[in-house]
Structure formats: C-alpha cells, structure tokens
Scaffold this motif. Structure first.
Motif, PDB file in Angstrom:
ATOM      1  N   ALA A 161       0.830  -1.205   0.000  1.00  0.00           N
ATOM      2  CA  ALA A 161       0.000   0.000   0.000  1.00  0.00           C
ATOM      3  C   ALA A 161       0.865   1.256   0.000  1.00  0.00           C
ATOM      4  N   ARG A 162       0.515   2.208  -0.866  1.00  0.00           N
ATOM      5  CA  ARG A 162       1.227   3.489  -0.920  1.00  0.00           C
ATOM      6  C   ARG A 162       0.444   4.593  -0.208  1.00  0.00           C
ATOM      7  N   THR A 163      -0.847   4.399  -0.022  1.00  0.00           N
ATOM      8  CA  THR A 163      -1.673   5.463   0.555  1.00  0.00           C
ATOM      9  C   THR A 163      -2.002   5.212   2.023  1.00  0.00           C
ATOM     10  N   ARG A 164      -1.577   4.079   2.549  1.00  0.00           N
ATOM     11  CA  ARG A 164      -1.852   3.764   3.950  1.00  0.00           C
ATOM     12  C   ARG A 164      -0.639   3.077   4.542  1.00  0.00           C
ATOM     13  N   TRP A 165      -0.026   3.713   5.533  1.00  0.00           N
ATOM     14  CA  TRP A 165       1.179   3.162   6.129  1.00  0.00           C
ATOM     15  C   TRP A 165       0.908   1.897   6.922  1.00  0.00           C
ATOM     16  N   GLY A 166      -0.258   1.823   7.558  1.00  0.00           N
ATOM     17  CA  GLY A 166      -0.575   0.647   8.356  1.00  0.00           C
ATOM     18  C   GLY A 166      -2.037   0.617   8.721  1.00  0.00           C
ATOM     19  N   SER A 167      -2.473  -0.516   9.268  1.00  0.00           N
ATOM     20  CA  SER A 167      -3.855  -0.657   9.731  1.00  0.00           C
ATOM     21  C   SER A 167      -3.905  -1.767  10.766  1.00  0.00           C
ATOM     22  N   CYS A 168      -4.996  -1.769  11.532  1.00  0.00           N
ATOM     23  CA  CYS A 168      -5.198  -2.793  12.555  1.00  0.00           C
ATOM     24  C   CYS A 168      -6.669  -3.167  12.567  1.00  0.00           C
ATOM     25  N   ILE A 174      -2.384  -6.758  12.226  1.00  0.00           N
ATOM     26  CA  ILE A 174      -1.741  -5.502  11.852  1.00  0.00           C
ATOM     27  C   ILE A 174      -1.126  -5.625  10.462  1.00  0.00           C
ATOM     28  N   SER A 175      -1.443  -4.660   9.614  1.00  0.00           N
ATOM     29  CA  SER A 175      -0.854  -4.588   8.276  1.00  0.00           C
ATOM     30  C   SER A 175       0.111  -3.413   8.233  1.00  0.00           C
ATOM     31  N   LEU A 176       1.275  -3.640   7.647  1.00  0.00           N
ATOM     32  CA  LEU A 176       2.288  -2.598   7.527  1.00  0.00           C
ATOM     33  C   LEU A 176       2.746  -2.505   6.076  1.00  0.00           C
ATOM     34  N   HIS A 194       1.471   3.390  16.524  1.00  0.00           N
ATOM     35  CA  HIS A 194       0.111   3.825  16.197  1.00  0.00           C
ATOM     36  C   HIS A 194      -0.814   2.616  16.031  1.00  0.00           C
ATOM     37  N   GLU A 195      -0.360   1.633  15.266  1.00  0.00           N
ATOM     38  CA  GLU A 195      -1.196   0.448  15.033  1.00  0.00           C
ATOM     39  C   GLU A 195      -1.313  -0.408  16.292  1.00  0.00           C
TER      40      GLU A 195
END
Length: 234
Positions: A161-168, A174-176, A194-195
């Motif tokens: 992903a280029r538009t989202r550094w990470g998510s949970c 957790i995605s990085l 943050h995540e």
C-alpha cells in the motif's frame, strides 16, 4: 453531475478539467500525472486556460517536485533502513542482488531507460526488493514494541500500500506497508506504535492519543505531521 475534460499540455503532460455543481471558484492542484483543475459548471475552457496562465510558473515549480522522475543508473535509495542502487551488468536480464551495502538491481549496460516498459520493470523490481526487506525487518520490530508496551497482536501482514502506512483490524491483525522501509526510523516506529495502540483503542478518540503519547514522549501529533510531509523517492 461532474464532467471531465482532458487537455494535452507540453508542461504538465495533461490538464484535467473537472466541473462540479457546487464549485464557485477555479481551483488547481498538481499531481504526478498532471494538473487537476476544478471549475464551476459551464465554465468556458478558454477562460479557464487564461486564468491558469497567470499561475503556470508557480504550478510548474510544484509539479517538478511531485512529477514522477525517470529511473536510471543515477538513481539510488539511501534511507536509514533500506539501501538500493542500479548498477550496469554484462548480463542480458535484470536481476536483484543482495550486497553488504544494500540491494543492487543489475541492469544490462545498454538498458534504454526512456522506454515506459523498462521504467515499469525497474519500479516493480524496487517494490519486490522493498517487500522482501520489509518482510524481514518489520515483524521483529513490531514484536519488540508489542512486548515492550504489553500490546499483543494476532498476526502481521506486509502490504504494498502506498496510501496507507498501516492498519489494525478488530481481530488485532496488523498490516504494515513495505514503503515504511523508506521513512526515517523514528517515523517507522511511530506507525508501528500507532497500530499497536489500536489493539487497545480502535478509534482515534482522546484515549487513543493519550496512549500513543505515552509511548512517543508526547510527540505523536508532531510525528504524524512529519509523516504526512514525507515524499516517496520514486
């Protein structure tokens, strides 16, 4: 309803005109693929171009900063956690090679970097190298911060992903992004923390920022602002 007109331009490549029903003024924004102009309904193209001409030089300065630059043998990435260079090779094919200094993309000496297919091939090779490096580097770092602050997660995924550094997710997956390998280490740590904070606080409410501040010495908002200003090198 919005309408769109695309006008070839020698400076920007393309000028994309969009009319929007609620627009009251002409607004202009440069992106890597051209100049985007939003106009009120029924605006005449000649008038819009006349207005644009008075801002062209300033917009061109901004466009040069964000325009996608050609990758050739002069290109390299020298970040804190990831180093990559393009090197000429006597081989007839492209190849990734790990060295003590970082990753080399070996390219045939006669590579024509002006060809779009070559640019695409090299960019894909860079992304493969980023993903490989991220898969090795980021999970142990995530585990370190998780154990230090007692914020367990279920699993980790490395994405492109280029538009989202990470998510949970709610299940604590957790995605990085592999592009974290390009940012300074303090911003990499910030994204990971943050995540991890989301494993306890799933929203961005006051409790979330209080928790994140406790892990970043009260610097969470400053680090977020710094991350938003980061520009990709390719």
């Amino acid at each position: 309803m919005a309408t769109k007109r695309i006008i070839p331009d020698p400076d920007f490549g393309y000028i994309i005109l969009r009319s929007r029903r609620l627009a009251r003024n002409i607004t202009m924004r440069v992106k890597p693929d051209g100049l985007y102009v939003t106009v009120p309904p029924y605006s005449k193209t000649d008038r819009v171009m006349a207005v644009l001409s008075s801002y062209r030089e300033r917009l061109l300065e901004d466009f040069r900063k964000v325009a996608v630059k050609k990758i050739d043998f002069n290109f390299s990435i020298q970040s804190e956690c990831f180093r990559l260079s393009l090197v000429p090779s006597d081989m007839k094919c492209f190849m990734l090679r790990q060295t003590e200094e970082g990753i080399n993309i070996c390219c045939p000496r006669d590579t024509d970097f002006s060809k779009e297919e070559v640019q695409k091939l090299v960019r894909n090779a860079i992304i493969r190298a980023l993903k490989k490096a991220a898969a090795s580097y980021l999970p142990p770092l995530l585990r370190f911060w998780s154990e230090r602050y007692g914020l367990p997660y279920k699993k980790v995924r490395i994405t492109g992903a280029r538009t989202r550094w990470g998510s949970c997710t709610a299940t604590r997956t957790i995605s990085l992004s592999c592009y974290l390998m390009l940012v300074p280490s303090k911003l990499m740590d910030y994204v990971i923390l943050h995540e991890l904070a989301h494993t306890r606080e799933m929203n961005h409410g006051e409790a979330f920022w209080t928790l994140l501040d406790s892990m970043t010495e009260g610097q969470s908002l400053r680090l977020r602002a710094e991350l938003r200003k980061f520009r990709f090198p390719f």
